[in-house]
Design an enzyme around this catalytic site. Sequence first.
Site, short mmCIF file in Angstrom:
data_model
loop_
_atom_site.label_atom_id
_atom_site.label_comp_id
_atom_site.label_asym_id
_atom_site.label_seq_id
_atom_site.Cartn_x
_atom_site.Cartn_y
_atom_site.Cartn_z
CE LYS A 279 2.75 5.03 14.43
NZ LYS A 279 1.36 5.25 13.98
CB ALA B 77 15.64 16.26 -4.98
NE ARG C 14 -0.10 -8.67 -5.05
CZ ARG C 14 -0.16 -8.07 -3.87
NH1 ARG C 14 0.73 -8.36 -2.94
NH2 ARG C 14 -1.09 -7.17 -3.63
N GLY D 259 -8.60 0.10 4.58
CA GLY D 259 -7.15 0.05 4.34
C GLY D 259 -6.34 0.66 5.46
CD GLU E 275 -0.90 -4.29 7.93
OE1 GLU E 275 -1.11 -5.27 7.17
OE2 GLU E 275 -0.34 -3.25 7.55
CG ASP F 125 1.63 1.55 15.43
OD1 ASP F 125 2.42 1.16 14.55
OD2 ASP F 125 1.11 2.68 15.43
CB THR G 36 -0.93 0.01 1.23
OG1 THR G 36 -1.77 -1.15 1.19
CG2 THR G 36 -1.80 1.25 1.24
NE ARG H 211 6.72 -11.49 1.96
CZ ARG H 211 6.20 -10.36 2.42
NH1 ARG H 211 5.14 -9.83 1.82
NH2 ARG H 211 6.71 -9.75 3.45
#
Length: 426
Positions: free
Chosen positions: A206, A33, A49, A188, A191, A202, A13, A45
């Site tokens: 942080k 930049a 796919r 979305g 998980e 999580d 994602t 991975r």
Amino acid sequence: MNDFRIALLGLGTVGTAVAELLATTRDECLARAERPVVVDRIIVRNLDRPRSIPEDLPGKKVLSSDPMDAVHDPEIDAIVELVGGEDHPRIWIKEALESGKNVITANKAVLAIHGEELFNIALEQKKGLYYEASVAAAVPVLQVIQQGIPAGPVDRLMGILNGTCNYILDSLEETSFEHSVELAQKAGLAEADPTLDVSGMDSAHKLALLARILLGYTVSVEDMRVEGIVGIDPIDLSFGWSHDLRLKLVGVLARNGKGTSMGVMPCFLPADHPLSNIRQEDNAILLEADPFGSLVLQGKGAGGKPTAGSVVADILRAARGDTFATPFVEKRQDILDPGAIPMRHYLRLDVPDRPGVLARVAGALASEEVGIAALEQSENLSTESNIVPVQILTHPVSTIQLDKALERLDEDLKRTTSPVRIRIEE
């Protein structure tokens, strides 16, 4: 100048959103930049796919399934790690830095757990380790506390650091916990296994990264009180609304003369608190300090596009050669438990609907000198269950003391209830 050649590790994602953003903002990226940013390698991975790689994405875009192909490619200037996890990313980041490459990552877990090692390698190699997207997605909080304000004077930080949990708590106003998680997954934002989010871990990762900048040393998540939102029910939010309180999962860092209290906990906040009206998947960080009073930073804290924005911003910083010195101090304060600070608490216990139960609950609380300020018991309208919720507001008491009282509930009550306990921030 020469092209700034990067490798994307991961095309999920966030990785896909990064590729799309680099493709659609080529001119802006070049201007900021001061040289072209090109994607020469993409690590996935499963090579079989189907992948949606933007045609306008500059670079060779060579697909591979082995991250070491990118880590040891001498033409790659920077690794952009977007895979997640802990053990494998640690190896990739470590070897990339040792190979003289910059690293950009959105992986808060690997930095919270292995950051001391990785930041030291980056310092030795004089390379950048960029991680803005790992803390609050679209909210540039690291840039603010590193550059916008002096890190030292910040006395207190309170933050909604997990957009997924904030989204779930909002959904709980209308539906069950389980369905709220499903809604977050469909959006979305969560998980397939949401444990890291809903457990509070999580947010703790942080908070550890923010603490490293604010305090000048690494704080282990094992030294923090970490509580999540599992077990919270719509009835708890309704009780809060009736008392002009809003429920949020917050990370707190507060300094005093004795040390620094740190932790992640669900808390009821007054309706007029700066964080009370943060909705959906937004993150927000409240900074308090004598020189500037209070400052709130708010923005999208979850999702591919918000995270990708901060990742690309870090890529452009790396391309320019911008680095930020993280303060380091030898003298470390004790990490204190915020649960030791007396606060009012909300309690919910699901108890048998029969005479004498409330007296037994009150007795357990009184045994540890926990005072009851208010108590509500719903009428049992069910013909199938004799269990009813009892909701209690306590007088100020430490969480530690309250937990001792709850341990004194008799065995009959312990069989029927797993108490929900929520601190109330004044």
